[in-house]
Scaffold this active site. Structure first.
Site, short mmCIF file in Angstrom:
data_model
loop_
_atom_site.label_atom_id
_atom_site.label_comp_id
_atom_site.label_asym_id
_atom_site.label_seq_id
_atom_site.Cartn_x
_atom_site.Cartn_y
_atom_site.Cartn_z
N LYS A 11 -112.90 -25.68 -18.22
CA LYS A 11 -112.69 -27.12 -18.01
C LYS A 11 -113.91 -27.94 -18.45
CE LYS A 11 -112.42 -28.65 -13.73
NZ LYS A 11 -112.62 -29.81 -12.85
N ARG A 26 -109.53 -35.04 -5.52
CA ARG A 26 -109.37 -33.62 -5.17
C ARG A 26 -108.21 -33.42 -4.20
NH1 ARG A 26 -115.34 -32.36 -5.37
NH2 ARG A 26 -115.49 -31.21 -7.32
N ARG A 80 -120.68 -11.63 -15.49
CA ARG A 80 -122.13 -11.85 -15.51
C ARG A 80 -122.89 -10.65 -14.93
NH1 ARG A 80 -124.68 -17.28 -13.04
NH2 ARG A 80 -123.58 -16.49 -11.22
N ARG A 130 -124.14 -9.81 -9.19
CA ARG A 130 -124.37 -10.54 -7.94
C ARG A 130 -123.07 -10.57 -7.13
NH1 ARG A 130 -127.21 -15.52 -10.58
NH2 ARG A 130 -129.37 -14.82 -10.65
N ARG A 159 -112.09 -17.57 -4.91
CA ARG A 159 -112.26 -18.89 -5.56
C ARG A 159 -110.96 -19.37 -6.18
NH1 ARG A 159 -117.03 -18.71 -9.70
NH2 ARG A 159 -116.54 -20.91 -9.92
#
Ligand SMILES: [Zn+2]
Length: 219
Positions: free
Chosen positions: A15, A91, A130, A165, A176
């Site tokens: 996005k 939102r 990552r 992580r 999420r």
């Protein structure tokens, strides 16, 4: 009367990148509510002082405060001539109602709400790709999809082990995406009903290719 755009999209769908490409090409101004809050605090405006106070007390910033800030920004001359991509607002559906009122008051119009859709497996792959160097003094960051180390699991810079992580774990990614779905579903219904929603599919291709899909969707 200027065109106001809102982009909705899950984490990992690109996005931010698509928004940057859109603003760069069209001249539409990127307005992020996070940045507006920081600007108001830096200026020590009335709203800025209120926000600082709320943050200091650990309280949430109310919809009214955010709406007042967005309204001030959308009334400014640059937006009136170039339009804006509104980031971070609305939102929720009460905020969507507020936006509709703000647009009427500031003589703007909602051009489109773009829903960026993406395959769930692709999103999870991106959100978990990552790897960071376990040597804190080094701190190098790699990506197993886009920026692989020369040797799997080993830091190019210092030779230490690369680790994932917990923020980048699969369970965090799934959580999420779940939060995004729950938060966004009412907005999707809202803007489908109002006739503003347009959809595009974000695929695992170069950003420019996805940008072409965006242009087709908004055309
Ligand atoms: Zn390292």
């Amino acid at each position: 009367m200027a065109d106001i755009y809102v982009f909705l999209g899950p984490p990992g769908a690109g996005k931010g990148t698509l928004g940057d490409l859109f603003c760069a090409e069209t001249g539409v101004i990127h307005v992020s509510t996070g940045q507006l809050l920081r600007d108001e605090m830096a200026k020590q405006s009335e709203i800025g002082k209120q926000v600082k106070d709320l943050i200091a007390k650990g309280e949430l910033i109310s919809d009214d405060v955010v709406a007042a800030m967005v309204s001030n920004r959308l009334a400014q001359k640059d937006i009136q001539s170039k339009g804006c991509l509104l980031d971070g607002f609305p939102r929720t559906t009460p905020q969507a109602d507020m936006l509709s009122r703000i647009l009427a008051e500031t003589n703007n119009r909602l051009a489109a709400v773009l829903l960026i859709e993406a395959d769930r497996d692709m999103l999870i792959s991106r959100l978990t790709s990552r790897r960071v160097c376990s040597n804190q003094a080094c701190g190098a960051i790699f990506n197993v999809n886009t920026q692989r180390p020369a040797k799997d699991g080993v830091c190019d810079r210092c030779g230490s082990k690369l680790v994932q992580r917990s923020d980048d774990s699969e369970s965090t990614a799934i959580e999420r995406l779940h939060v995004y779905d729950a938060q966004t579903a009412p907005l999707i219904a809202y803007y489908t009903a109002s006739g503003h929603l347009v959809r595009m599919q974000s695929r695992d291709v170069a950003p420019n290719e996805n940008y072409q899909a965006l242009k087709t969707a908004l055309a």
